[in-house]
Design a protein around this motif. Structure first.
Motif, PDB file in Angstrom:
ATOM      1  N   VAL A 145       0.992  -1.135  -0.400  1.00 33.49           N
ATOM      2  CA  VAL A 145       0.156   0.253  -0.040  1.00 33.49           C
ATOM      3  C   VAL A 145       0.826   1.198   0.389  1.00 33.49           C
ATOM      4  N   PHE A 146       0.827   2.033  -1.022  1.00 30.42           N
ATOM      5  CA  PHE A 146       0.962   3.288  -0.716  1.00 30.42           C
ATOM      6  C   PHE A 146       0.088   4.480  -0.835  1.00 30.42           C
ATOM      7  N   SER A 147       0.148   5.159   0.211  1.00 26.83           N
ATOM      8  CA  SER A 147      -0.549   5.759   0.958  1.00 26.83           C
ATOM      9  C   SER A 147       0.262   7.189   0.993  1.00 26.83           C
ATOM     10  N   VAL A 173      -2.761   2.377  -4.201  1.00 28.94           N
ATOM     11  CA  VAL A 173      -2.027   3.120  -3.554  1.00 28.94           C
ATOM     12  C   VAL A 173      -3.620   4.120  -4.156  1.00 28.94           C
ATOM     13  N   ASP A 174      -3.992   4.993  -2.790  1.00 29.14           N
ATOM     14  CA  ASP A 174      -4.070   6.100  -2.703  1.00 29.14           C
ATOM     15  C   ASP A 174      -3.757   6.968  -3.025  1.00 29.14           C
ATOM     16  N   PRO A 175      -3.799   8.065  -3.625  1.00 24.32           N
ATOM     17  CA  PRO A 175      -3.569   9.007  -4.623  1.00 24.32           C
ATOM     18  C   PRO A 175      -3.374  10.864  -4.038  1.00 24.32           C
ATOM     19  N   LYS A 176      -2.619  10.591  -4.820  1.00 25.29           N
ATOM     20  CA  LYS A 176      -2.471  12.677  -4.606  1.00 25.29           C
ATOM     21  C   LYS A 176      -2.765  13.618  -5.815  1.00 25.29           C
ATOM     22  N   THR A 187      -2.113  -2.293  -9.003  1.00 26.29           N
ATOM     23  CA  THR A 187      -3.203  -2.733  -9.178  1.00 26.29           C
ATOM     24  C   THR A 187      -4.868  -1.796  -8.994  1.00 26.29           C
ATOM     25  N   LEU A 188      -4.720  -1.302  -8.172  1.00 26.01           N
ATOM     26  CA  LEU A 188      -5.970   0.057  -7.553  1.00 26.01           C
ATOM     27  C   LEU A 188      -5.003   0.833  -7.143  1.00 26.01           C
ATOM     28  N   LEU A 189      -6.179   1.991  -7.350  1.00 29.00           N
ATOM     29  CA  LEU A 189      -6.214   3.134  -7.461  1.00 29.00           C
ATOM     30  C   LEU A 189      -7.777   3.353  -6.922  1.00 29.00           C
ATOM     31  N   THR A 190      -7.082   4.544  -5.196  1.00 29.58           N
ATOM     32  CA  THR A 190      -8.786   4.791  -4.172  1.00 29.58           C
ATOM     33  C   THR A 190      -8.755   6.074  -4.183  1.00 29.58           C
ATOM     34  N   PRO A 191      -8.707   6.755  -5.587  1.00 31.57           N
ATOM     35  CA  PRO A 191      -8.987   8.285  -5.480  1.00 31.57           C
ATOM     36  C   PRO A 191     -10.578   8.703  -4.669  1.00 31.57           C
ATOM     37  N   THR A 265      -8.254  -1.894   4.629  1.00 32.16           N
ATOM     38  CA  THR A 265      -9.295  -3.444   4.598  1.00 32.16           C
ATOM     39  C   THR A 265      -9.120  -3.624   2.699  1.00 32.16           C
ATOM     40  N   LEU A 266      -9.322  -3.330   1.965  1.00 30.67           N
ATOM     41  CA  LEU A 266      -8.786  -3.649   0.854  1.00 30.67           C
ATOM     42  C   LEU A 266      -7.842  -4.462   0.677  1.00 30.67           C
ATOM     43  N   ALA A 267      -6.378  -4.289   0.872  1.00 29.67           N
ATOM     44  CA  ALA A 267      -5.193  -4.456   1.781  1.00 29.67           C
ATOM     45  C   ALA A 267      -5.551  -6.064   1.951  1.00 29.67           C
TER      46      ALA A 267
END
Length: 309
Positions: A145-147, A173-176, A187-191, A265-267
């Motif tokens: 996870v990249f936060s 990745v929780d992006p900014k 795999t997945l981005l969560t904006p 939770t996703l991770a």
């Protein structure tokens, strides 16, 4: 329903911070300036940013490690103590010329009066050792996870992403920001809704949203995209499908840290063998719990079990 995530292993990297809350009451205006005088009665300190992601993961019973930079200061010591108590394995780069990020919130009668941020952006060269730390730790974890909170902790993200892809890791990745190029191949981005609009522009209907989402997936070579939409729930875009997930919260009190709970939770779910769709539904339930709490507050395993019962 009983959940068991004890075999899940997740590595978190990103911007960590210490969240401080001062709670009190106010009954008068200051004679010095037109501002309320708050009598502080209670103080609470919690992990924030990537540190909160790691606490969420540990609370769900998974094994987690955390890579980031902190200062050699009291805030760094407080944050480390909170994380170790939560059973998070910390791998910190500690620097004398770096200040541990603090977000201080003052609340009166349940309402936030002011937030004060204490932070100093680190030098790029100072953070080089984080890449080596990441290389050493990533092998023992199923999910990465990249936060990203835009504070500089992921300055060397591109090299970390390349290493994770070579190892065929699941990367969340929780992006900014407005440039997502560094997240290519995740795999997945969560904006959240606003973050997604910042990158793709606004939309007027669901069809336009879908076009923008699938276009971004193709452009960045993503396996999936999860857009959290506040009261509208979530939209998961995966394998050409748009899966709508309705909001679960009965009462929204504070959305602070909800995104951390979602990606944590996703991770854990993905590291335990869940499909992306099932993991997203579980993360939605978890988010519905934490937005009913005051301030940054991670999910607990028993709370998630009750939410899905």
């Amino acid at each position: 329903m009983s959940l068991n995530f004890s075999q899940a292993t997740v590595l978190v990297a990103g911007d960590v911070m210490l969240d401080r809350y001062w709670f009190g009451d106010t009954a008068r205006i200051s004679p010095e300036a037109p501002v309320p005088v708050v009598h502080v009665a209670k103080v609470r300190t919690t992990a924030g940013g990537a540190a909160n992601v790691a606490v969420n993961i540990a609370n769900l019973g998974a094994r987690t490690s955390l890579i980031s930079a902190i200062g050699r200061d009291a805030a760094g010591e407080d944050l480390t103590e909170i994380l170790e108590t939560a059973r998070v394995n910390c791998h910190f780069l500690r620097a004398d010329d770096f200040q541990t990020i603090i977000k201080l919130r003052l609340l009166a009668r349940g309402q936030q009066v002011v937030r004060a941020d204490f932070e100093k952006r680190p030098e790029r060269e100072m953070l080089l050792p984080l890449s080596d730390l990441f290389t050493k730790q990533s092998a023992g974890h199923a999910v990465i996870v990249f936060s990203d909170y835009g504070k500089g902790g992921l300055t060397h993200l591109v090299s970390m992403m390349e290493h994770a892809r070579r190892q065929n890791k699941v990367v969340l990745v929780d992006p900014k920001g407005s440039d997502y190029s560094a997240y290519r191949g995740a795999t997945l981005l969560t904006p959240n809704r606003d973050e997604f609009a910042q990158v793709t522009g606004s939309w007027s209907n669901e069809e336009e949203l879908e076009r923008k989402a699938f276009s971004l997936c193709e452009h960045l070579e993503l396996k999936a995209l999860l857009v959290t939409r506040s009261e509208e729930g979530m939209s998961l875009f995966v394998e050409g499908r748009h899966v709508r997930i309705h909001a679960e919260a009965r009462e929204v009190y504070d959305v602070s840290g909800a995104g951390d709970t979602v990606i944590g939770t996703l991770a854990v779910a993905l590291a335990s063998g869940y499909t992306l769709e099932d993991a997203a539904f579980l993360a939605n339930r978890a988010a519905g719990v934490v937005v009913g709490k005051v301030g940054t507050a991670p999910i607990l395993l028993e709370e998630l079990e009750r939410a899905i019962a």
